[in-house]
Write a protein that holds these residues in place. Structure first.
Motif, PDB file in Angstrom:
ATOM      1  N   ILE A 199       0.827  -1.127  -0.042  1.00 52.91           N
ATOM      2  CA  ILE A 199      -0.021   0.129   0.086  1.00 52.91           C
ATOM      3  C   ILE A 199       0.989   1.467  -0.047  1.00 52.91           C
ATOM      4  N   ASP A 226       9.078  -7.163   0.714  1.00 52.69           N
ATOM      5  CA  ASP A 226       7.620  -7.816   1.078  1.00 52.69           C
ATOM      6  C   ASP A 226       6.576  -7.617  -0.049  1.00 52.69           C
ATOM      7  N   GLU A 252       2.352  -7.348  -0.860  1.00 49.85           N
ATOM      8  CA  GLU A 252       0.967  -7.421  -0.338  1.00 49.85           C
ATOM      9  C   GLU A 252      -0.046  -7.494  -1.407  1.00 49.85           C
ATOM     10  N   LEU A 253      -1.320  -7.397  -0.902  1.00 48.95           N
ATOM     11  CA  LEU A 253      -2.218  -7.843  -2.034  1.00 48.95           C
ATOM     12  C   LEU A 253      -2.611  -6.621  -2.966  1.00 48.95           C
ATOM     13  N   THR A 254      -2.187  -5.253  -2.611  1.00 52.52           N
ATOM     14  CA  THR A 254      -2.150  -4.144  -3.578  1.00 52.52           C
ATOM     15  C   THR A 254      -0.945  -4.309  -4.623  1.00 52.52           C
ATOM     16  N   ILE A 312       0.399  -7.269  -5.783  1.00 49.56           N
ATOM     17  CA  ILE A 312       0.417  -8.273  -6.636  1.00 49.56           C
ATOM     18  C   ILE A 312      -0.573  -7.890  -7.558  1.00 49.56           C
TER      19      ILE A 312
END
Lengths: 727, 114
Positions: free
Chosen positions: B18, B47, B49-51, B53
């Motif tokens: 994010i 790292d 996170e969803l945003t 990928i």
């Protein structure tokens, strides 16, 4: 029966309290690690749930408040600092104490309960913010298979409030669930790490995850901070639905979690056909499937071509089918039905005793076969011998435990003591997976605590001194374990001030432990710290300084048949190495004879055997020294040391052993051979017999004494030193 | 960001989540608009996170519609690739990102490359 369950609960609670302690200690250095916080929360939550279920009401009530505190932490409403960790550790210790009183605390513990609960409430009430007002959106769908709704605890309407809660904490049978996770589009904006939660969910068991990536738009239509994906999971796990919900507890208003149990626990159900899965998922009707099958083409292709299902939906259904096939294959593998079982340690002890009796009986059988010269009996004895060896090794391996569980306990000791002493010390562990017999591990606890306390108090300097000595403010104690032949080496190293050899010598002379003016090597001076009553500490603290402790270490390690070695460098630190035998129950021994007596020398210590003319070993020439592989070694006559009557043979034998970090020889009449030695403790009357550590029963029923190799080696060195001075 | 022939190389540093996704989205948009294929270097991401990928999928979808492709390189941190595998984006963890565009589930590729 109820008592059995209560005992099982207590055992499980002890384990959970251990996990909780570890998690709390780690949270102290990583206060924002959600995995650690979740782990701590789950431990408290499980203890609370199980305690209530098994009638430990006081624990359940206390844990409820504790759980509220953990919940605030995990929701980010309470930040963790040292004070909070302290409070949590105290609460954890209190639960442990209540467990010790069988969950029925006396007046004193009840007062502590109330006072701790008040402390916790003071924090939780202060920090509690108004609830979101939103209703938890997860739902447990009625499963498709028969009475599964009843088994999952889901009510007919699938609303959580209407379901009967299943036991969340007790180990359950494996079940397979279909889970749909739909994060709200806004979930990521406040920093929620969705993939981390998904990873945690998939970590609950065998999981097949299928993200619906088709929902992600092209870049020009993308709001980068919005969540688009949803997931279908197939999860085979022994964890409850509640465990799954807990992962998403703190984002419950930002996602929807639908859980549907799809396969029975026994795994005997046939793998469902694709059509059945699609019908179960509510994507197609049975009639549609029947029609599609009549086309003669693959069902999936037809349904996608006819736009009845999307490729994504088909993929998820195929993944479910594939997942269940894999699970069934895994269950069919031998040994997979039960990965581990919990057995009372007394039963294992009894098993080892029985194996010990069998070993003794086998020796008798072999001997009888040899005496009778009966080839058939000898053949049976040989087969029996092979089987017994396997049974012995197998049984002993069951008793082997990783020493890591003991290591973990010391983290708390180091934390609390360093706080008491105003020092900053970190405990680093290595080799926790090293396995040792459980009885040895149990007996190592006290010696290790003494050594660590000593390192903390005398070894590691206070932060100011460390900084002025050019060291890091924080001291380190390294606790490590490794295998070394039939022994395990356990080392406690600190980066403290090291042993002040001169101060030790001075104190030893003052206390009359060492005569004034006596020459001592550095290693000998190091060994003085193990003398009863010895301490160089100028003041007695609650930690050490009374001179009680290190002698206990030595005594305990001696009784374990181990050795203690010290190495130290002034200003750099000290390492204490414990060399411990792997097991204390059945060992490989070397059977020797002296006169009509038999003795066993632990084979792990034996370096070799030599024959020598008695005129060279009669001691009349002064010092008892032999040359062995280019080295001059001292030796001792077992006959003289143990007062065995009779004359030595013309050509006696010397068994060379490795003990106390050097080689020495034991003169015996005859070396008979190796012997599986079942160690029997000496009775109370004989426990202080010098040079003997135990006894064993031989095949002919006679008793052989087991030589205390370390004690004898010490006698050899003392004898040798005495003669040197006399000479 | 550097241009190499008809390929734009994007090297991502730090966390792909994010905190960085909006800026990266602009970078991808510009690269797709202005040049040919895009090559993303992932060795320095710490790292995901969803945003993050989602951004890779969205960019690949946009690129594919423009007849361009997105490729990757770099050695992936094992924690990242395990996370992607746990979430079902990868069938199993992989170390070298070179095959990532082929191994990510349903990752968009240009029509002619199929």
């Amino acid at each position: 029966m109820i008592d059995k369950f209560r005992t099982a609960f207590k055992e499980e609670a002890e384990e959970l309290l251990g996990q909780l302690e570890n998690a709390l200690l780690e949270i102290e250095s990583s206060p924002e690690d959600p995995e650690l916080i979740n782990a701590a929360f789950r431990a408290v939550h499980t203890i609370k749930g199980s305690a209530g279920m098994f009638g430990f009401e006081a624990i359940a009530q206390f844990a409820h408040g504790f759980e509220n505190l953990m919940d605030l932490i995990r929701n980010g409403k309470l930040s963790v600092d040292k004070e909070i960790v302290n409070l949590c550790l105290r609460a954890r210790d209190h639960i442990k104490q209540m467990l010790g009183e069988d969950g029925k605390p006396g007046t004193e513990l009840t007062i502590v309960s109330e006072s701790l609960s008040a402390e916790i409430r003071a924090i939780t009430e202060l920090k509690t913010v108004e609830p979101s007002g939103k209703i938890h959106a997860d739902k447990v769908l009625p499963p498709s298979a028969g009475n599964a709704a009843e088994k999952t605890g889901a009510g007919s309407d699938g609303v959580p409030g209407n379901r009967r809660e299943t036991d969340d904490s007790s180990p359950a049978e494996e079940m397979t669930y279909r889970i749909r996770l739909t994060p709200s589009p806004e979930i990521c904006r406040d920093g929620t790490k969705v993939l981390k939660l998904v990873q945690e969910l998939s970590g609950l068991g065998d999981c097949t995850s299928a993200p619906n990536v088709s929902l992600i738009p092209r870049l020009s239509a993308l709001d980068p901070e919005k969540a688009y994906c949803n997931w279908d999971f197939i999860l085979t796990t022994s964890k409850s639905v509640e465990s799954m919900r807990e992962i998403f507890l703190f984002v419950e208003d930002k996602c929807e979690l639908a859980v549907d149990r799809v396969y029975a626990a026994d795994g005997n159900e046939a793998v469902k056909k694709l059509g059945e899965i699609l019908v179960d998922r509510g994507l197609v009707s049975r009639d549609t499937v029947t029609d599609a099958l009549q086309s003669g083409k693959k069902l999936g292709e037809v349904l996608v071509e006819n736009k009845v299902v999307t490729e994504q939906q088909l993929g998820a259904a195929l993944a479910e089918q594939e997942h269940f096939k894999k699970v069934q294959e895994k269950r069919a593998e031998p040994g997979m039905s039960a990965a581990s079982i919990r057995v009372a340690s007394e039963k294992l002890d009894f098993l080892v005793d029985l194996v010990g009796e069998l070993v003794t009986l086998q020796a008798r059988l072999s001997r009888t076969g040899a005496v009778l010269g009966d080839s058939e009996l000898n053949s049976i004895a040989e087969q029996f011998d092979r089987l017994i060896s396997q049974l012995r090794d197998n049984t002993m391996s069951i008793r082997m435990l990783p020493i890591g569980s003991t290591f973990n306990r010391f983290r708390r000791v180091v934390r609390d003591l360093s706080m008491d002493l105003g020092k900053d010390v970190e405990l680093v562990t290595d080799g926790g997976e090293t396995e040792l017999d459980k009885t040895v591990i149990e007996r190592l606890n006290d010696p290790l605590i003494h050594i660590i306390r000593n390192s903390l108090d005398h070894g590691i300097e206070d932060p100011k001194m460390r900084v002025s000595a050019g060291k890091q403010r924080k001291g380190t104690i390294l606790l490590s374990a490794m295998h070394s032949g039939a022994h395990v080496l356990i080392k406690v190293s600190d980066d403290g001030a090291g042993i002040d050899v001169e101060a030790v010598r001075r104190k030893a002379v003052e206390r009359g432990i060492v005569p004034s003016g006596q020459e001592l090597s550095e290693q000998e001076i190091h060994q003085i710290i193990f003398q009863p009553g010895f301490s160089t500490a100028p003041t007695v603290t609650s930690v050490s300084g009374r001179g009680v402790g290190m002698d206990v270490v030595k005594r305990e390690i001696d009784t374990l048949g181990g050795t203690v070695l010290v190495s130290s460098e002034r200003g750099r630190g000290t390492t204490i190495t414990l060399k411990i035998p792997l097991t204390l129950a059945i060992i490989e021994g070397l059977l020797v004879a002296v006169g009509s007596e038999h003795f066993v020398i632990p084979l792990a210590s034996v370096e070799g055997c030599i024959e020598i003319d008695s005129s060279l070993v009669d001691g009349s020439g002064g010092r008892d020294i032999i040359q062995y592989r280019g080295e001059l070694l001292p030796f001792i006559h077992l006959r003289r040391f143990l007062s065995v009557p009779g004359e030595s043979p013309k050509i006696p034998q010397i068994v060379i052993v490795n003990a106390l970090d050097s080689k020495v020889g034991f003169v015996v009449d005859q070396v008979i051979g190796d012997n599986q030695t079942v160690i029997k403790p000496l009775g109370r009357m004989y426990k202080d017999v010098d040079g003997i550590s135990g006894a064993t029963i031989l095949g002919d029923g006679t008793v052989a004494l087991i030589i205390d190799v370390n004690r004898l080696a010490m006698a050899v060195h003392q004898d040798s030193a005495g003669r040197s001075k006399a000479g | 960001m550097e241009n190499a022939r008809l390929q734009t190389v994007l090297e991502i540093h730090g966390s792909l989540g994010i905190e960085s996704v909006r800026e990266l989205a602009s970078g991808f948009s510009r690269a797709i608009r202005e040049t040919g294929d895009i090559h993303v270097v992932l060795s320095n991401i710490s790292d995901i996170e969803l945003t993050g990928i989602q951004l890779l999928y969205a960019a690949a979808k946009e690129a594919a519609m423009a007849g361009k492709r997105i490729t990757f390189s770099g050695i992936l941190d094992s924690r990242i690739t395990i996370k992607l595998a746990s979430a079902g984006f990868l069938k199993e963890p992989l170390t070298d990102a070179a095959d990532l565009h082929k191994r990510l589930a349903g990752f968009p590729v240009p029509e002619e490359a199929k």
